[in-house]
Design a protein around this motif. Structure first.
Motif, PDB file in Angstrom:
ATOM      1  N   TYR A 133      10.734  25.505  56.486  1.00 21.58           N
ATOM      2  CA  TYR A 133      11.861  25.494  57.413  1.00 21.58           C
ATOM      3  C   TYR A 133      12.636  24.208  57.162  1.00 21.58           C
ATOM      4  CZ  TYR A 133       9.475  29.277  59.869  1.00 21.58           C
ATOM      5  OH  TYR A 133       8.870  30.469  60.186  1.00 21.58           O
ATOM      6  N   LEU A 134      13.893  24.355  56.749  1.00 18.92           N
ATOM      7  CA  LEU A 134      14.708  23.189  56.402  1.00 18.92           C
ATOM      8  C   LEU A 134      15.605  22.747  57.554  1.00 18.92           C
ATOM      9  CD1 LEU A 134      15.764  24.189  52.765  1.00 18.92           C
ATOM     10  CD2 LEU A 134      13.720  22.969  53.545  1.00 18.92           C
ATOM     11  N   SER A 135      15.473  23.410  58.708  1.00 12.85           N
ATOM     12  CA  SER A 135      16.254  23.030  59.884  1.00 12.85           C
ATOM     13  C   SER A 135      15.545  23.526  61.132  1.00 12.85           C
ATOM     14  CB  SER A 135      17.666  23.630  59.823  1.00 12.85           C
ATOM     15  OG  SER A 135      17.600  25.041  59.937  1.00 12.85           O
ATOM     16  N   ASP A 136      15.846  22.900  62.245  1.00 10.54           N
ATOM     17  CA  ASP A 136      15.455  23.449  63.541  1.00 10.54           C
ATOM     18  C   ASP A 136      16.486  24.516  63.918  1.00 10.54           C
ATOM     19  OD1 ASP A 136      13.277  21.688  63.862  1.00 10.54           O
ATOM     20  OD2 ASP A 136      14.597  20.127  64.663  1.00 10.54           O
ATOM     21  N   VAL A 137      16.128  25.388  64.837  1.00 17.16           N
ATOM     22  CA  VAL A 137      17.057  26.410  65.335  1.00 17.16           C
ATOM     23  C   VAL A 137      17.083  26.299  66.858  1.00 17.16           C
ATOM     24  CG1 VAL A 137      17.624  28.852  65.436  1.00 17.16           C
ATOM     25  CG2 VAL A 137      16.547  27.924  63.380  1.00 17.16           C
ATOM     26  N   THR A 138      18.275  26.175  67.431  1.00 17.85           N
ATOM     27  CA  THR A 138      18.389  25.970  68.878  1.00 17.85           C
ATOM     28  C   THR A 138      17.823  27.145  69.676  1.00 17.85           C
ATOM     29  OG1 THR A 138      20.394  24.678  68.472  1.00 17.85           O
ATOM     30  CG2 THR A 138      19.994  25.393  70.736  1.00 17.85           C
ATOM     31  N   ARG A 139      18.207  28.357  69.298  1.00 18.64           N
ATOM     32  CA  ARG A 139      17.690  29.567  69.952  1.00 18.64           C
ATOM     33  C   ARG A 139      17.506  30.653  68.893  1.00 18.64           C
ATOM     34  NH1 ARG A 139      17.450  26.445  73.550  1.00 18.64           N
ATOM     35  NH2 ARG A 139      18.016  26.692  75.771  1.00 18.64           N
ATOM     36  N   GLY A 140      16.342  31.305  68.936  1.00 20.86           N
ATOM     37  CA  GLY A 140      16.071  32.409  68.021  1.00 20.86           C
ATOM     38  C   GLY A 140      15.580  31.931  66.667  1.00 20.86           C
ATOM     39  N   GLY A 141      15.580  32.873  65.687  1.00 25.06           N
ATOM     40  CA  GLY A 141      15.253  32.513  64.313  1.00 25.06           C
ATOM     41  C   GLY A 141      13.785  32.469  63.971  1.00 25.06           C
ATOM     42  N   ALA A 142      12.915  32.985  64.829  1.00 18.60           N
ATOM     43  CA  ALA A 142      11.474  32.949  64.543  1.00 18.60           C
ATOM     44  C   ALA A 142      11.122  33.892  63.394  1.00 18.60           C
ATOM     45  CB  ALA A 142      10.682  33.323  65.783  1.00 18.60           C
ATOM     46  N   THR A 143       9.960  33.630  62.764  1.00 14.04           N
ATOM     47  CA  THR A 143       9.373  34.553  61.788  1.00 14.04           C
ATOM     48  C   THR A 143       8.235  35.266  62.507  1.00 14.04           C
ATOM     49  OG1 THR A 143       9.875  32.994  60.006  1.00 14.04           O
ATOM     50  CG2 THR A 143       8.303  34.776  59.520  1.00 14.04           C
ATOM     51  N   VAL A 144       8.304  36.594  62.585  1.00 18.01           N
ATOM     52  CA  VAL A 144       7.327  37.323  63.397  1.00 18.01           C
ATOM     53  C   VAL A 144       6.624  38.392  62.576  1.00 18.01           C
ATOM     54  CG1 VAL A 144       8.633  36.871  65.503  1.00 18.01           C
ATOM     55  CG2 VAL A 144       9.040  38.978  64.242  1.00 18.01           C
ATOM     56  N   PHE A 145       5.414  38.717  63.001  1.00 16.15           N
ATOM     57  CA  PHE A 145       4.564  39.693  62.323  1.00 16.15           C
ATOM     58  C   PHE A 145       4.258  40.830  63.312  1.00 16.15           C
ATOM     59  CE2 PHE A 145       4.212  35.737  60.164  1.00 16.15           C
ATOM     60  CZ  PHE A 145       3.968  36.026  58.832  1.00 16.15           C
ATOM     61  N   PRO A 146       5.058  41.909  63.285  1.00 17.24           N
ATOM     62  CA  PRO A 146       4.957  42.960  64.307  1.00 17.24           C
ATOM     63  C   PRO A 146       3.624  43.669  64.369  1.00 17.24           C
ATOM     64  CG  PRO A 146       7.013  43.147  63.078  1.00 17.24           C
ATOM     65  CD  PRO A 146       6.163  42.158  62.357  1.00 17.24           C
ATOM     66  N   LYS A 147       2.933  43.818  63.235  1.00 16.95           N
ATOM     67  CA  LYS A 147       1.635  44.502  63.259  1.00 16.95           C
ATOM     68  C   LYS A 147       0.515  43.590  63.708  1.00 16.95           C
ATOM     69  CE  LYS A 147       2.489  48.069  59.770  1.00 16.95           C
ATOM     70  NZ  LYS A 147       1.980  48.739  58.562  1.00 16.95           N
ATOM     71  N   ALA A 148       0.675  42.296  63.466  1.00 14.54           N
ATOM     72  CA  ALA A 148      -0.372  41.334  63.808  1.00 14.54           C
ATOM     73  C   ALA A 148      -0.157  40.698  65.180  1.00 14.54           C
ATOM     74  CB  ALA A 148      -0.447  40.247  62.741  1.00 14.54           C
ATOM     75  N   GLY A 149       1.086  40.728  65.666  1.00 17.91           N
ATOM     76  CA  GLY A 149       1.368  40.118  66.963  1.00 17.91           C
ATOM     77  C   GLY A 149       1.549  38.620  66.901  1.00 17.91           C
ATOM     78  N   GLY A 150       1.761  38.087  65.701  1.00 21.16           N
ATOM     79  CA  GLY A 150       1.924  36.640  65.541  1.00 21.16           C
ATOM     80  C   GLY A 150       3.378  36.251  65.351  1.00 21.16           C
ATOM     81  N   SER A 151       3.684  35.009  65.651  1.00 17.89           N
ATOM     82  CA  SER A 151       5.045  34.501  65.482  1.00 17.89           C
ATOM     83  C   SER A 151       4.992  33.034  65.092  1.00 17.89           C
ATOM     84  CB  SER A 151       5.861  34.674  66.761  1.00 17.89           C
ATOM     85  OG  SER A 151       5.228  34.020  67.847  1.00 17.89           O
ATOM     86  N   VAL A 152       5.998  32.608  64.331  1.00 19.11           N
ATOM     87  CA  VAL A 152       6.126  31.215  63.900  1.00 19.11           C
ATOM     88  C   VAL A 152       7.554  30.780  64.191  1.00 19.11           C
ATOM     89  CG1 VAL A 152       5.875  29.584  62.003  1.00 19.11           C
ATOM     90  CG2 VAL A 152       4.474  31.655  62.042  1.00 19.11           C
ATOM     91  N   THR A 212       0.790  42.108  56.781  1.00 23.58           N
ATOM     92  CA  THR A 212       1.735  41.000  56.566  1.00 23.58           C
ATOM     93  C   THR A 212       3.187  41.424  56.785  1.00 23.58           C
ATOM     94  OG1 THR A 212       1.866  41.455  54.195  1.00 23.58           O
ATOM     95  CG2 THR A 212       0.211  39.868  54.919  1.00 23.58           C
ATOM     96  N   LEU A 213       3.400  42.626  57.288  1.00 22.52           N
ATOM     97  CA  LEU A 213       4.764  43.026  57.630  1.00 22.52           C
ATOM     98  C   LEU A 213       5.377  41.930  58.513  1.00 22.52           C
ATOM     99  CD1 LEU A 213       6.802  45.540  57.598  1.00 22.52           C
ATOM    100  CD2 LEU A 213       5.970  45.918  59.933  1.00 22.52           C
ATOM    101  N   HIS A 214       6.536  41.424  58.118  1.00 14.73           N
ATOM    102  CA  HIS A 214       7.141  40.321  58.864  1.00 14.73           C
ATOM    103  C   HIS A 214       8.658  40.436  58.830  1.00 14.73           C
ATOM    104  CE1 HIS A 214       7.122  39.049  54.657  1.00 14.73           C
ATOM    105  NE2 HIS A 214       8.127  38.240  54.943  1.00 14.73           N
ATOM    106  N   GLY A 215       9.293  39.803  59.778  1.00  9.72           N
ATOM    107  CA  GLY A 215      10.747  39.820  59.858  1.00  9.72           C
ATOM    108  C   GLY A 215      11.273  38.507  60.391  1.00  9.72           C
ATOM    109  N   ALA A 216      12.539  38.233  60.077  1.00  9.64           N
ATOM    110  CA  ALA A 216      13.217  37.035  60.584  1.00  9.64           C
ATOM    111  C   ALA A 216      14.064  37.435  61.785  1.00  9.64           C
ATOM    112  CB  ALA A 216      14.086  36.413  59.503  1.00  9.64           C
ATOM    113  N   CYS A 217      13.814  36.833  62.919  1.00 11.19           N
ATOM    114  CA  CYS A 217      14.552  37.158  64.135  1.00 11.19           C
ATOM    115  C   CYS A 217      15.992  36.650  64.046  1.00 11.19           C
ATOM    116  CB  CYS A 217      13.877  36.523  65.351  1.00 11.19           C
ATOM    117  SG  CYS A 217      12.192  37.121  65.614  1.00 11.19           S
ATOM    118  N   PRO A 218      16.912  37.342  64.712  1.00  8.27           N
ATOM    119  CA  PRO A 218      18.320  36.902  64.678  1.00  8.27           C
ATOM    120  C   PRO A 218      18.474  35.479  65.190  1.00  8.27           C
ATOM    121  CG  PRO A 218      18.135  39.099  65.627  1.00  8.27           C
ATOM    122  CD  PRO A 218      16.739  38.577  65.501  1.00  8.27           C
TER     123      PRO A 218
END
Length: 530
Positions: free
Chosen positions: A452-471, A494-500
Motif C-alpha cells: 500500500y503506497l498511500s493511506d485511504v480516507t474512506r474505503g479502498g480495503a482489500t477483502v476476501f469474500p469467501k474467507a471473510g477477511g479484510s485488509v 483466495t478470491l479477493h476484491g478491491a473495495c471502491p
C-alpha cells in the motif's frame, strides 16, 4: 508552474478514462486552474474592449445631446447639422481617431489563448464517457457503502464534508445513469432526491415535470421485473416489492431472498452471497464468528534473516484460511512517495485478459497502472530484494521467477471486483494454447505481495469474500498470500476484491511471484488439499 506541470503530464495521458485515476484527476485540476487564469485574462481584455465601445457611444451621444433634447435649433430635418463646424469636427474626429481605436481593439482574438490551451491539452479534456464513468462511480459508492442520498446531495460522504453539493440536474443525471446500469431502486432514490432539490432550487437547474416523467418510467421498469417468471428478482436492484400494484405470494417469496439472514463463507457459497460478503466487508462489517476472530493475532518475526534481527517484521494475521498476513512499516513514507512518482508518468487504464490471449480495457477494474521493473530505478531493485527477504521466495525477474511490478492508482469509486490472481490453473486446454511460451515456462502466480503506497480516507480495503477477511490500506504496509496450494492446485478461497475508494487516493504496488524458481523455497506436497 501550472504550465510546467501540464507539459510534463501531457505525454502520459490517454484520451478518456480520466476518472479512473486520482493522479489524472489531479492533472485535470491543474488544467482547470490554468483555464480559469486564462479566462480571467480574457475577461479583463474583453472589458477593456467594451469600455472602448462605451466610450465611443458616449462621445456620440454627448456631441448630439443638446440637439436630441432640442436645446439647440437645427434647421430643416437635421441634415444641416454638418454645416456646424464644431459638429463636423467632432464627426471627423470620431471616425478618424476613436473608431480606429475600436477597430484595433476588436481586431485581436482574445479567445485564441483559451482555444490554444484546450487544443494543446485536448487529451486531458474529459468527454461524455468520462462523465458517465464518474457518475457510475458515485452510484457504485452509494450501492457498496449504503450512502444516505440526502447527505450525498448536500455534500457529505460517510461523515466527511466535501465542500460541494449536487444540483437537481446532477441528481437527475445520476438517476438516469443508475437506470441505464440496471440499478432500478437506486435510480428511483436518486430521482426522489432530485425532486426534493428541484423544489428547493425553484426549478432552476432541472424542472419537477422533467424529473417526474423519467421517474414514472423508472418505476414502471422496476415493477415489471416482478411480473417476469424467467428471472430471479433477488438478482436485481429493487425495493423487494412493486411500488405500484400488488405482489403475488410466490414473487414476494422470491423477492424476500434478497435479504439474507445468515452469513455464508467457504467454497460452497453462491456468487450472490460472494457479492454480499464483498460489500459487507467493504463497509467494515465483521463476518467471522468470535471464535474465528480470536485466532487472528499480531506478532514479530525475524524469519531467521539477518536483515530482520534488529528490526523484526511486524506481522498481523488477517485470515487463517487462506493465510493472509499484513506486514506493517515495510516501506518508509519517502519510499512510497518515490514509487508513486516513478509510476505516474506511465499510468494507463487497467487491462484484463480476454479471449485468445488478447487484452481489453477492464470494466470490472477502474484504475490505471504502470509497469516498473527492478532496473528502472535503484529503489526498485532494493524493493525486490526486500520482497524476497520477507517472503522467502525468489523475485528474479530476468529468470522469470517474478513479474515486473504493477503500480496501480485507483480513482473516484475505483474498485476491482472479486477475482483470483492465478492465471493458468483454471484455464481450459483450448485457452492454454494462446498463452505465451514464456508465461508457461514461468508457471502460475504462486503468491501475491501487494504494497500500500498511500493511506485511504474512506474505503479502498482489500477483502476476501469467501474467507471473510479484510485488509485496510496503511501506507508502507503490505499484504501477502499464496494463490496456489503446495500441491500446485488453485486455492479458491483466495478470491479477493478491491473495495471502491470513497474518499481519498489509493496507490498499490503488486508483486506477483511465479512458480519457477521456488522449487526449493516452497516445497511441493502430494496431498491436493495442502
Amino acid at each position: 508552474m501550472i504550465q510546467y506541470v501540464l507539459v510534463l503530464l501531457l505525454a502520459s495521458v490517454v484520451q478518456s478514462d480520466i476518472f479512473s485515476s486520482t493522479a489524472h484527476l489531479q492533472n485535470l485540476l491543474h488544467l482547470e486552474r490554468h483555464l480559469v487564469t486564462t479566462l480571467h485574462d480574457y475577461v479583463d481584455r474583453t472589458e477593456v474592449k467594451l469600455n472602448e465601445v462605451k466610450r465611443y457611444l458616449n462621445l456620440f451621444y454627448d456631441s448630439y445631446q443638446e440637439v436630441l433634447e432640442e436645446k439647440v435649433p437645427v434647421p430643416g430635418n437635421g441634415e444641416d447639422m454638418v454645416a456646424n463646424p464644431l459638429q463636423a469636427y467632432q464627426l471627423v474626429k470620431r471616425l478618424s481617431v476613436d473608431w480606429n481605436t475600436i477597430r484595433r481593439a476588436m481586431s485581436t482574438d482574445d479567445w485564441l489563448p483559451i482555444r490554444k490551451l484546450t487544443k494543446d491539452y485536448r487529451q486531458l479534456m474529459p468527454g461524455k464517457e468520462d462523465l458517465q464513468g464518474a457518475a457510475l462511480a458515485l452510484v457504485r459508492l452509494q450501492d457498496t457503502y449504503k450512502l444516505n442520498m440526502t447527505d450525498v446531495a448536500r455534500g457529505n460522504i460517510l461523515g466527511v464534508p466535501q465542500g460541494t453539493s449536487l444540483t437537481a440536474r446532477d441528481l437527475l443525471f445520476l438517476g438516469k445513469q443508475s437506470f441505464n446500469a440496471g440499478y432500478y431502486a437506486h435510480a428511483i432514490r436518486w430521482l426522489d432526491e432530485a425532486m426534493t432539490k428541484a423544489r428547493l432550487e425553484g426549478n432552476t437547474t432541472a424542472g419537477v415535470t422533467e424529473i417526474l416523467a423519467f421517474q414514472a418510467s423508472a418505476v414502471d421498469m422496476h415493477d415489471k421485473l416482478f411480473e417476469r417468471t424467467d428471472i430471479d428478482v433477488s438478482d436485481y436492484d429493487t425495493f423487494g416489492y412493486p411500488l405500484n400494484g400488488t405482489l403475488s405470494a410466490h414473487r414476494a417469496a422470491l423477492a424476500s431472498t434478497r435479504t439474507r439472514k445468515t452469513v455464508k463463507l467457504g467454497n460452497g457459497v453462491s456468487v450472490h452471497d460472494e457479492q454480499l460478503n464483498y460489500m459487507a466487508l467493504c463497509r467494515g462489517e465483521t463476518l467471522l464468528n468470535p471464535v474465528q476472530e480470536s485466532k487472528l493475532k499480531c506478532y514479530h518475526e525475524t524469519r531467521k534473516h539477518p536483515f530482520f534481527l534488529l528490526q523484526p517484521l511486524r506481522v498481523e494475521v488477517r485470515s487463517l484460511e487462506p493465510l493472509v498476513v499484513q506486514f506493517h512499516n515495510l516501506l518508509t513514507e519517502g519510499q512510497t512517495d518515490l514509487l508513486r512518482q516513478i509510476a505516474e508518468p506511465k499510468l494507463a487504464r487497467s487491462m484484463v485478459q480476454a479471449d485468445k490471449g488478447s487484452e481489453v480495457v477492464s470494466v470490472s477494474r477502474t484504475s490505471q497502472n504502470a509497469w516498473v521493473g527492478p532496473k528502472d530505478h535503484p529503489l526498485m531493485a532494493r524493493v525486490y530484494k526486500l520482497v524476497e527477504s520477507v517472503t522467502g521466495l525468489s523475485t528474479d525477474v530476468d529468470e522469470g521467477h517474478a513479474e515486473i511490478v504493477q503500480i496501480a492508482n485507483y480513482g473516484m469509486g475505483g474498485h476491482y471486483t472479486p477475482h483470483f490472481d492465478y492465471l493458468l490453473v483454471d484455464k481450459e486446454p483450448e485457452e492454454i494454447q494462446y498463452v505465451h511460451p514464456k508465461e508457461l515456462d514461468a508457471g502460475d502466480r504462486t503468491a501475491t505481495l501487494m504494497f500500500y503506497l498511500s493511506d485511504v480516507t474512506r474505503g479502498g480495503a482489500t477483502v476476501f469474500p469467501k474467507a471473510g477477511g479484510s485488509v485496510w490500506p496503511k501506507q508502507g504496509s503490505a499484504v501477502f498470500w499464496y494463490n496456489l496450494k503446495k500441491s500446485g492446485g488453485p486455492d479458491t478461497l483466495t478470491l479477493h476484491g478491491a473495495c471502491p475508494v470513497a474518499i481519498g487516493s489509493k496507490w498499490v504496488a503488486n508483486f506477483w511471484i511465479r512458480e519457477k524458481g521456488q522449487i526449493f523455497r516452497r516445497r511441493c506436497e502430494l496431498d491436493p488439499e495442502l
